[in-house]
Design a protein around this motif. Structure first.
Motif, PDB file in Angstrom:
ATOM      1  N   ASP A 270      -1.830  -3.322   9.507  1.00 47.23           N
ATOM      2  CA  ASP A 270      -2.907  -3.226   9.981  1.00 47.23           C
ATOM      3  C   ASP A 270      -3.042  -1.423   9.991  1.00 47.23           C
ATOM      4  O   ASP A 270      -3.929  -0.718   9.628  1.00 47.23           O
ATOM      5  CB  ASP A 270      -3.171  -3.584  11.440  1.00 47.23           C
ATOM      6  N   ALA A 271      -1.698  -0.828  10.061  1.00 49.79           N
ATOM      7  CA  ALA A 271      -1.667   0.624  10.487  1.00 49.79           C
ATOM      8  C   ALA A 271      -2.080   1.296   9.310  1.00 49.79           C
ATOM      9  O   ALA A 271      -2.384   2.565   9.130  1.00 49.79           O
ATOM     10  CB  ALA A 271      -0.558   1.073  10.806  1.00 49.79           C
ATOM     11  N   LEU A 272      -1.832   0.592   8.013  1.00 51.91           N
ATOM     12  CA  LEU A 272      -1.871   1.350   6.692  1.00 51.91           C
ATOM     13  C   LEU A 272      -3.440   1.293   6.305  1.00 51.91           C
ATOM     14  O   LEU A 272      -3.776   1.716   5.133  1.00 51.91           O
ATOM     15  CB  LEU A 272      -0.888   1.048   5.848  1.00 51.91           C
ATOM     16  N   ARG A 273      -4.136   0.120   6.694  1.00 57.51           N
ATOM     17  CA  ARG A 273      -5.425  -0.176   6.100  1.00 57.51           C
ATOM     18  C   ARG A 273      -6.414   1.159   5.908  1.00 57.51           C
ATOM     19  O   ARG A 273      -7.185   1.243   4.982  1.00 57.51           O
ATOM     20  CB  ARG A 273      -6.309  -1.471   7.155  1.00 57.51           C
ATOM     21  N   PRO A 274      -6.502   2.075   6.797  1.00 57.60           N
ATOM     22  CA  PRO A 274      -7.427   3.234   6.663  1.00 57.60           C
ATOM     23  C   PRO A 274      -6.769   4.027   5.405  1.00 57.60           C
ATOM     24  O   PRO A 274      -7.656   4.767   4.902  1.00 57.60           O
ATOM     25  CB  PRO A 274      -6.851   4.135   8.037  1.00 57.60           C
ATOM     26  N   PHE A 275      -5.596   3.656   4.731  1.00 57.61           N
ATOM     27  CA  PHE A 275      -5.084   4.659   3.662  1.00 57.61           C
ATOM     28  C   PHE A 275      -4.960   3.916   2.250  1.00 57.61           C
ATOM     29  O   PHE A 275      -5.103   4.255   1.552  1.00 57.61           O
ATOM     30  CB  PHE A 275      -3.561   4.995   4.083  1.00 57.61           C
ATOM     31  N   VAL A 276      -4.557   2.638   2.303  1.00 54.96           N
ATOM     32  CA  VAL A 276      -4.430   1.617   1.378  1.00 54.96           C
ATOM     33  C   VAL A 276      -5.671   1.023   0.718  1.00 54.96           C
ATOM     34  O   VAL A 276      -6.436   0.177   1.544  1.00 54.96           O
ATOM     35  CB  VAL A 276      -3.409   0.636   1.930  1.00 54.96           C
ATOM     36  N   LYS A 277      -5.880   1.132  -0.374  1.00 56.58           N
ATOM     37  CA  LYS A 277      -6.964   0.387  -0.918  1.00 56.58           C
ATOM     38  C   LYS A 277      -6.267  -0.866  -1.488  1.00 56.58           C
ATOM     39  O   LYS A 277      -7.173  -2.020  -1.456  1.00 56.58           O
ATOM     40  CB  LYS A 277      -7.678   1.305  -2.158  1.00 56.58           C
ATOM     41  N   ARG A 278      -5.342  -0.762  -2.312  1.00 56.03           N
ATOM     42  CA  ARG A 278      -4.672  -2.061  -2.714  1.00 56.03           C
ATOM     43  C   ARG A 278      -3.343  -1.797  -3.112  1.00 56.03           C
ATOM     44  O   ARG A 278      -2.891  -0.750  -3.303  1.00 56.03           O
ATOM     45  CB  ARG A 278      -5.570  -2.555  -3.998  1.00 56.03           C
TER      46      ARG A 278
END
Length: 543
Positions: free
Chosen positions: A426-434
């Motif tokens: 969840d912490a990386l969702r703002p950064f990771v597209k896929r």
């Protein structure tokens, strides 16, 4: 740099190899104006932009500043030959590497002390040496040094994804710390923004810039670059001279007191063997004279394994900053372990191997992706370095044997799982597209991916290990068993590869070597001598 035409006939100490340890040894000894010191380096000066600028360090790999070694085909890597980059420039690895300053775990130095019986290699002594080495400008700690030659700092503006990585690693039970080189190095693991050897102007600090450059110009220090060490000349059991090539000519420099090999874990054993020091049977097969039977020379090759890697595409482009590797984790593959055995690290690009990069069509633009690269820092696999001929011009064969032990495979598969968990958090969702690589694979497919993606962490070590058993090459004072006047001071003397990036421990080895040599020369009572172990090894050669 001095011309070889101006070399004097004799020096007090000759240091072969101006790398992470060799520059330290030469500089510290040259602080005594009464000592004549010669430093011989096969590479050139360290004045290239790729050396100075930490953001483009990877351009050194495969350049003229890289020896360009590669392993023999490794069955554990699906028959691939792993590149083995090593610095061929003043400063050695400290001039071309990824600039992560990792001191090593307390257990590393506990082991070194146990293997040698010398508390000077123990953890308390190591902390004292690091205090002398460092000029640390991060969080204050009694374990850290201030005012030393090596400027060590924290990246001041890491890329935004680093903060997400810290948060998610904590959720997985790996605590975030402000300094991974302080109290955490006696614990069970941590995650952190990586310490880097960078000065206040954002330039790389190598042992060439920190140690050697302030001494250049002293009349008692001669530095010769583009000078290839060929062999050590040994007369009546004592190392007396170094044969080297410079400007197309074979030259000889004589040492009144000591010769120090700081050539790295591939060239140090090569030079020892070409000098007649190694396994007697192997030397005789090549027609080399046997000066000293030491079967451990070239054996015990170790390297951390880095997997290229778990690649994630950014939602928004994010250009690399600082050393392009600003975040690292120390953790365990199994909770029952007594110390961390894994070190994943952030690579601020799409990091792939020669097999996986084209297979996954990874982007070339480093701002498009980041990689959380799984890393193994306690490998069970062991390899060796072997001569192919009796001439210095003959190449060596490096049998790295990566992933030859099933335990290493299991640990790295777990590390891939950890890196993928973090990437999907969840912490990386703002950064990771896929996720681009490796993706959700079956167990068989993941094993194939691992063997196609694994390679070196650039930490080749342990091929002239210190200790007291018959496979040891040097004792706790770094003296080569059975040969007077000869020491080794580089990563090859580690009995077991240190648990983290190996530059900092190599600088420490250089500091300790300089102390030992200076003390020996000052007292004249600690000159190298043959030991009972050497006698046993000579008996073994005769048998």
């Amino acid at each position: 740099m001095a011309s070889a035409n101006r070399l004097s006939k004799d020096y007090d100490v000759i240091v072969c190899g101006g790398g992470s340890a060799g520059c330290v040894v030469a500089s510290r000894l040259a602080a005594d104006p009464d000592l004549e010191v010669l430093l011989i380096e096969a590479g050139g000066m360290d004045d290239a932009p790729e050396v100075r600028d930490p953001t483009i360090w990877m351009r050194n790999i495969g350049s003229e500043r890289d020896w360009g070694f590669a392993s023999e085909p490794c069955p554990g890597l699906n028959g691939r030959r792993a590149p083995l980059p090593m610095g061929r420039v003043l400063g050695g690895g400290s001039s071309v590497n990824g600039l992560v300053w990792a001191r090593g775990h307390k257990s590393d130095f506990d082991l070194w002390e146990a293997e040698t019986g010398d508390p000077g290699w123990g953890y308390e002594a190591a902390v004292d040496l690091y205090r002398r080495i460092e000029d640390w400008d991060g969080p204050a700690s009694p374990l850290r040094g201030v005012g030393g030659p090596m400027s060590i700092t924290l990246p001041k503006d890491p890329i935004p994804v680093v903060h997400g990585l810290l948060a998610d690693a904590c959720e997985l039970g790996v605590p975030a710390v402000a300094d991974h080189n302080a109290e955490a190095m006696a614990g069970d693991g941590c995650c952190a923004i990586a310490n880097v050897n960078v000065d206040r102007d954002g330039q790389r600090v190598s042992t060439a810039t920190a140690y050697l450059r302030p001494k250049i110009g002293q009349p008692n220090l001669t530095v010769v670059t583009h000078a290839l060490t060929r062999r050590v000349v040994i007369e009546n059991g004592r190392a007396v001279a170094v044969e080297f090539e410079h400007d197309g000519e074979i030259r000889l420099a004589r040492a009144r007191h000591e010769i120090v090999l700081s050539l790295g874990a591939i060239n140090t054993p090569k030079t020892l063997m070409l000098s007649g020091i190694g396994d007697a049977a192997a030397l005789r097969r090549l027609g080399l004279p046997v000066v000293q039977h030491l079967p451990g020379v070239g054996q015990n090759f170790q390297d951390h394994i880095l997997v290229a890697g778990c690649v994630f595409e950014y939602r928004e482009p994010s250009a690399p900053r600082n050393n392009s590797a600003e975040f690292t984790i120390f953790c365990k593959s199994e909770a029952s372990l007594t110390r961390p055995d894994l070190q994943p690290i952030l690579e601020e690009c799409a990091f792939g191997s020669e097999v996986t990069r084209p297979a996954y069509d990874l982007p070339v633009d480093p701002s498009a992706c980041f990689t959380l690269a799984p890393g193994l820092i306690r490998p069970k696999s062991r390899g060796h370095v072997a001569l192919t001929g009796a001439r210095p011009e003959d190449p060596v064969k490096v049998h790295a044997n990566f992933l030859s032990e099933e335990a290493d495979v299991r640990a790295l598969l777990r590390c891939v799982e950890i890196c993928r968990e973090i990437g999907h958090s969840d912490a990386l969702r703002p950064f990771v597209k896929r996720e681009l690589m490796p993706g959700p694979l079956s167990a068989r497919e993941m094993l194939t991916f691992l063997r196609n993606a694994a390679g070196t962490y650039f930490h080749q070590t342990c091929t002239a290990k210190m200790g007291r058993d018959p496979m040891s090459v040097v004792d706790g004072s770094l003296k080569v068993y059975g040969v007077d006047g000869l020491r080794v001071a580089d990563g090859s003397i580690m009995p077991e590869v240190a648990g983290g990036n190996t530059m900092a421990p190599c600088v420490l080895i250089g500091e300790r070597a300089a102390d030992l040599i200076a003390r020996a020369l000052a007292t004249k009572t600690d000159l190298p001598s043959r030991t009972d172990l050497a006698s046993r090894q000579l008996d073994g050669a005769a048998a």
